[in-house]
Design an enzyme around this catalytic site. Structure first.
Site, PDB file in Angstrom:
ATOM      1  N   CYS A 143      29.799 -22.392  23.038  1.00  0.00           N
ATOM      2  CA  CYS A 143      29.431 -23.659  22.405  1.00  0.00           C
ATOM      3  C   CYS A 143      28.417 -24.401  23.270  1.00  0.00           C
ATOM      4  O   CYS A 143      28.666 -24.626  24.463  1.00  0.00           O
ATOM      5  CB  CYS A 143      30.660 -24.526  22.183  1.00  0.00           C
ATOM      6  SG  CYS A 143      30.281 -26.119  21.400  1.00  0.00           S
ATOM      7  N   PRO A 169      35.631 -19.320  14.751  1.00  0.00           N
ATOM      8  CA  PRO A 169      36.084 -20.699  14.966  1.00  0.00           C
ATOM      9  C   PRO A 169      34.933 -21.653  14.721  1.00  0.00           C
ATOM     10  O   PRO A 169      33.856 -21.491  15.297  1.00  0.00           O
ATOM     11  CB  PRO A 169      36.518 -20.703  16.445  1.00  0.00           C
ATOM     12  CG  PRO A 169      35.765 -19.572  17.082  1.00  0.00           C
ATOM     13  CD  PRO A 169      35.556 -18.549  16.004  1.00  0.00           C
ATOM     14  N   GLY A 172      26.783 -13.746  14.245  1.00  0.00           N
ATOM     15  CA  GLY A 172      25.492 -14.412  14.163  1.00  0.00           C
ATOM     16  C   GLY A 172      24.748 -14.128  12.876  1.00  0.00           C
ATOM     17  O   GLY A 172      24.157 -13.067  12.720  1.00  0.00           O
TER      18      GLY A 172
END
Length: 338
Positions: free
Chosen positions: A100, A17, A212
């Protein structure tokens, strides 16, 4: 490849996302390239769903399946209501954002802040699982600020798993809540892939997905020796044709040859025309750029890619709302077979 239960490998590869990027148009475009790779929405806050325009946030196309709705929030009751809306609209998974680090998210006391409150995350997960029958998953970092020990993320996962979460998407960096921008948070904190590997060893009953700075199929293959799945981020956006062989490579769909880049563009044209017809393009409706901006990386690595991007960025042509802009951009690159 992982020797765990093969039934959980539906999320073997996925696209993260990403705010302002993985909207419904982006996901339809990605679906022209890969049929089985798991797709995620941008984060949608519970406030946006409970007090805003639900169709604007949740409407999507059937072609996008399998697709997950990522929620941002920290109130169990609000998350439960939002998760239920997600299931009613047809999403295949509800994902809770615990990674986030943006200031806006911190002010709302959710996102990466939640890693400091594992019991609250467990309550959120339980509330959502009680409200829906689809999977409830968590995307998180490995630590926050200067808390860098493996034991921190191990205990977080262990606590949340007790609430019934079976799938954890591990962005293998710390989140620095003060002093770094979201972009810097994706680049400066060191990657510690070994933390995700250790989680997979310590929790063999769970589905552990690593995320990542993963950019190549070789890197994906390497990680899959240690974890159950790999989530791509910006590489999937900037170089989407990387995913062209994912269906055959990771999902065994050897009978379906991937679309060429030309075929991907041709497949998008009916969708673009349909969306423009539905929403108009008179300046108040849908702008052509809302769709074509996601396609700028399609020709990455191909001779003529720069001219393709320039053609798709022509503001005068975009303002006309004419999808022939795509075929004209392609014509400037011919001949191109893949």
């Amino acid at each position: 490849m992982s020797t765990k239960n093969p039934l959980i490998n539906k999320r073997l590869v996925s696209v993260a996302p990403m705010m302002d990027w993985t909207d419904r148009h982006c996901r339809v475009f990605h679906r022209q390239i890969t049929r089985h790779t798991w797709l995620y929405t941008e984060m949608v806050t519970t406030g946006a769903l409970l007090h805003g325009d639900v169709p604007r946030h949740l409407d999507f196309s059937d072609i996008e399946h399998p697709v997950a709705l990522q929620l941002g929030g920290s109130e169990p009751a609000d998350l439960a209501k939002s998760a239920k809306l997600g299931q009613e609209w047809g999403y295949d998974e509800i994902n809770l954002n615990c990674g986030c680090p943006s200031e806006r998210v911190q002010k709302g006391a959710f996102g990466a802040c939640l890693m400091a409150e594992a019991e609250l995350v467990a309550d959120c997960v339980k509330a959502m699982r009680d409200a829906v029958s689809i999977d409830v998953t968590v995307k998180h970092r490995i630590g926050i600020d200067k808390t860098e020990s493996y034991e921190f993320v191990r205990d977080f996962v262990g606590t949340v798993a007790q609430a019934g979460c079976q799938t954890f998407i591990v962005h293998a960096r710390n989140a620095i809540l003060k002093g770094l921008s979201p972009k810097e948070n994706r680049e400066i904190p060191p990657l510690k892939y070994e933390y995700a590997y250790q989680l997979a060893r310590d929790f063999p009953e769970l589905e552990i997905i690593i995320n990542g700075a993963i950019k190549t199929t070789e890197e994906i293959d390497f990680h899959l020796q240690y974890v159950d799945g790999v989530m791509l981020g910006r590489e999937a956006y900037h170089n989407p044709y990387l995913m062209a062989d994912f269906d055959s490579r990771y999902y065994g769909a050897a009978d379906a040859a991937p679309k060429t880049r030309v075929e991907v563009i041709e497949a998008m044209l009916p969708y673009i025309r349909q969306q423009l017809a539905l929403h108009g393009h008179d300046g108040k409706g849908l702008r052509l750029n809302s769709i074509t901006r996601h396609m700028l990386g399609l020709m990455a690595g191909v001779p003529g890619a720069k001219s393709f991007r320039q053609a798709l960025s022509d503001s005068k042509r975009l303002a006309l709302g004419d999808p022939r802009l795509l075929t004209d951009a392609l014509a400037n690159m011919q001949p191109l077979a893949a």
